[in-house]
Design a protein around this motif. Structure first.
Motif, short mmCIF file in Angstrom:
data_model
loop_
_atom_site.label_atom_id
_atom_site.label_comp_id
_atom_site.label_asym_id
_atom_site.label_seq_id
_atom_site.Cartn_x
_atom_site.Cartn_y
_atom_site.Cartn_z
N GLU A 235 0.92 -1.30 -0.11
CA GLU A 235 0.15 -0.06 0.12
C GLU A 235 0.76 1.23 0.07
O GLU A 235 0.41 2.32 -0.72
N GLN A 236 1.88 1.28 0.76
CA GLN A 236 2.77 2.43 0.92
C GLN A 236 3.86 2.55 -0.39
O GLN A 236 3.97 3.79 -0.84
N TYR A 237 4.42 1.55 -0.83
CA TYR A 237 5.63 1.49 -1.99
C TYR A 237 5.03 0.85 -3.18
O TYR A 237 5.82 0.94 -4.19
N GLY A 238 4.15 0.09 -3.10
CA GLY A 238 3.50 -0.83 -4.38
C GLY A 238 4.48 -1.66 -4.71
O GLY A 238 4.81 -1.94 -6.01
N LYS A 239 5.21 -2.50 -3.82
CA LYS A 239 6.24 -3.48 -4.21
C LYS A 239 5.84 -4.58 -3.30
O LYS A 239 5.54 -4.52 -2.33
N THR A 240 6.28 -5.76 -3.96
CA THR A 240 6.19 -7.15 -3.01
C THR A 240 7.60 -7.20 -2.62
O THR A 240 8.72 -6.80 -3.04
N ALA A 241 7.60 -8.10 -1.53
CA ALA A 241 8.87 -8.14 -0.65
C ALA A 241 8.92 -9.42 0.15
O ALA A 241 7.95 -9.78 0.43
N ALA A 242 10.17 -9.71 0.34
CA ALA A 242 10.50 -10.98 1.09
C ALA A 242 11.47 -10.82 2.33
O ALA A 242 12.49 -10.00 1.71
N MET A 243 11.58 -11.26 3.23
CA MET A 243 12.30 -11.07 4.38
C MET A 243 13.15 -12.24 4.68
O MET A 243 12.32 -13.35 4.95
N ILE A 244 14.22 -12.31 4.82
CA ILE A 244 15.23 -13.46 5.22
C ILE A 244 15.86 -12.86 6.52
O ILE A 244 16.66 -11.94 6.57
N TYR A 281 19.51 -18.35 -0.60
CA TYR A 281 18.02 -18.28 -0.50
C TYR A 281 17.52 -16.80 -0.98
O TYR A 281 16.46 -16.38 -1.67
N ALA A 282 18.30 -15.98 -0.86
CA ALA A 282 18.02 -14.40 -1.17
C ALA A 282 17.99 -14.52 -2.65
O ALA A 282 17.21 -13.78 -3.48
N ILE A 283 19.16 -15.12 -3.38
CA ILE A 283 18.97 -14.94 -4.75
C ILE A 283 18.02 -15.85 -5.42
O ILE A 283 17.34 -15.30 -6.45
N ALA A 284 17.35 -16.87 -4.99
CA ALA A 284 16.49 -17.61 -5.38
C ALA A 284 15.11 -16.80 -5.34
O ALA A 284 14.11 -16.84 -6.23
N ALA A 285 15.08 -16.11 -4.11
CA ALA A 285 13.73 -15.25 -4.06
C ALA A 285 13.58 -14.10 -4.92
O ALA A 285 12.46 -13.41 -4.95
N LEU A 286 14.64 -13.72 -5.63
CA LEU A 286 14.75 -12.68 -6.66
C LEU A 286 13.58 -12.83 -7.66
O LEU A 286 13.12 -11.85 -8.37
N ASP A 287 13.37 -14.10 -7.94
CA ASP A 287 12.45 -14.55 -8.97
C ASP A 287 10.82 -14.54 -8.66
O ASP A 287 10.33 -14.37 -9.47
N GLU A 288 10.73 -14.36 -7.11
CA GLU A 288 9.46 -14.45 -6.67
C GLU A 288 8.78 -12.91 -6.36
O GLU A 288 7.73 -12.76 -6.26
N SER A 329 24.27 -11.39 -8.89
CA SER A 329 23.01 -12.23 -9.43
C SER A 329 22.18 -10.95 -9.98
O SER A 329 21.15 -11.25 -10.90
N LEU A 330 22.04 -9.93 -9.13
CA LEU A 330 20.96 -8.88 -9.54
C LEU A 330 21.34 -8.47 -10.77
O LEU A 330 20.74 -7.81 -11.54
N GLN A 331 22.68 -8.37 -11.19
CA GLN A 331 23.07 -7.74 -12.40
C GLN A 331 22.86 -8.55 -13.81
O GLN A 331 22.73 -8.01 -14.79
#
Length: 404
Positions: A235-244, A281-288, A329-331
């Motif tokens: 609602e605040q930022y319009g982005k989906t996110a995941a926490m590790i 796990y962070a790298i894998a979550a980038l696709d989600e 991986s981000l690049q």
């Protein structure tokens, strides 16, 4: 665009004589963090307003983009959310640490990093002997647990003037002047005193003493909090996110903000955490999701122990196993950004959280390098990029277009 946030908890610090006059970030070998600084921009942020306690609860609420002066109501409520505990409008939650106190000195705020199964047995003893319709105990991880105080309609158990002290602020110090004070403190002190009696000859403590380990002498109640309504991050930022993360505080924030929570095997919230697993796990979550956030407690724990060299080692592990692989991986995505930012300073000298600025660095699509070559405290001090209201850093990071 894909975004990654890395939070090395408590990484900001002062120059250390034991490190040749360098801060831990300066002393650590961190080529990946330095590369982020070289490819992007560096600055400072203040995530803890002077009017609020310098805790990870306040600081991470700010770092994740929410004004703590508007939304903060206390730490334990956030951790209750992580456990799925519902609080009524007049209920309170409190952190319930297992600690080791000897001769009124806080010898260990972790009770010798007691294991979760041992701790669960002690919490069950609390529940059996002290639990009621008004007081509930919930077992967490290692030394970190919760007590919940249920209120009757119109009843005020505690107030904003009830004072409690985080046990990690008292390492190797006298606790005599730091027991709970103010409205309702008699309830907290009575439970803490009762736990002394229950734990004195408990089989868990007998076994720990026999093994040369520190016993959990009692519980320490602190961090009182009540329920509050946070808008979702989407609602605040319009982005989906995941926490590790390995700590309930960040799990709770993720829950309250509508983030996905990703559990990593071997993530402990301590110096022995599974750094490599968090990176993988962070790298894998980038696709989600749009944003992946990795929180690492280890630098903060090293500061609480006053161990400069372990703090440096933790930062190097974060760089090698999390920042480096994640940045690479981000690049591979057409558009990306990465942000590295501690939540608050934790001074080795004081062994506790402190108010003050923390360094940050970000790089990626649309961000033009500003010429800095390192990510550390004193480099950031030379930058003109300053967020006195640290919660505004998130909007800056997520803004579309060019950052020059």
């Amino acid at each position: 665009m894909k975004f990654a946030i890395v939070i090395p908890d408590g990484a900001a610090d002062e120059p250390q004589a034991s490190l040749g006059g360098m801060t831990p970030l300066e002393a650590a070998t961190t080529p990946a963090m330095d590369k982020v600084a070289q490819m992007g921009v560096v600055g400072r942020a203040n995530h803890v307003p002077s009017s609020l306690p310098s805790g990870s609860d306040v600081a991470n609420l700010s770092l994740l983009g929410f004004d703590p002066k508007k939304f903060y109501t206390g730490r334990a409520f956030i951790e209750a959310a992580a456990m799925g505990i519902q609080l009524g409008p007049h209920d309170w939650a409190a952190r319930c640490n297992l600690v080791t106190i000897e001769n009124q000195i806080m010898r260990d705020f972790t009770a010798g990093h007691i294991s979760s199964p041992e701790a669960a047995a002690l919490v069950e003893t609390l529940r059996t002997n002290l639990g009621s319709q008004e007081v509930e105990f919930y077992a967490g991880v290692s030394y970190r647990h919760l007590a919940v105080f249920r209120a009757k309609p119109g009843e005020s158990i505690f107030t904003e003037n009830t004072r409690t002290t985080p046990p990690h602020d008292l390492m190797d110090k006298s606790v005599q002047d730091d027991y709970p004070r103010g409205p309702g403190s008699d309830i907290l002190n009575r439970l803490m005193a009762a736990s002394w009696q229950l734990f004195a000859e408990h089989p868990i403590n007998q076994a720990r003493r026999a093994a040369g380990k520190r016993p959990a002498t009692n519980v320490w109640l602190w961090g009182l909090g009540q329920a509050t309504a946070l808008p979702s991050f989407f609602e605040q930022y319009g982005k989906t996110a995941a926490m590790i993360t390995a700590v309930d505080l960040l799990r709770g924030l993720a829950c309250l903000l509508g983030w996905k929570r990703i559990e990593v095997p071997g993530a402990t919230g301590y110096l022995d955490t599974n750094y490599q697993g968090k990176g993988t796990y962070a790298i894998a979550a980038l696709d989600e999701v749009d944003i992946v956030c990795v929180h690492i407690e280890a630098p903060d724990e090293a500061s609480h122990q006053g161990d400069a060299h372990s703090k440096v080692e933790a930062l190097e592990q974060i760089d090698r196993h999390i920042v480096g692989p994640l940045f690479e991986s981000l690049q591979k995505f057409p558009e990306y950004r990465i942000l590295i930012c501690p939540d608050h300073p934790t001074f080795l000298r004081l062994k506790t959280h402190c108010h003050g600025y923390v360094p940050w660095a970000m790089a990626g699509t649309g961000i033009e390098p500003d010429g800095f070559q390192k990510f550390d405290d004193r480099t950031a001090e030379r930058s003109p990029r300053l967020f006195e209201e640290g919660w505004q850093l998130m909007s800056y990071f997520l803004q579309p277009g060019r950052i020059a």
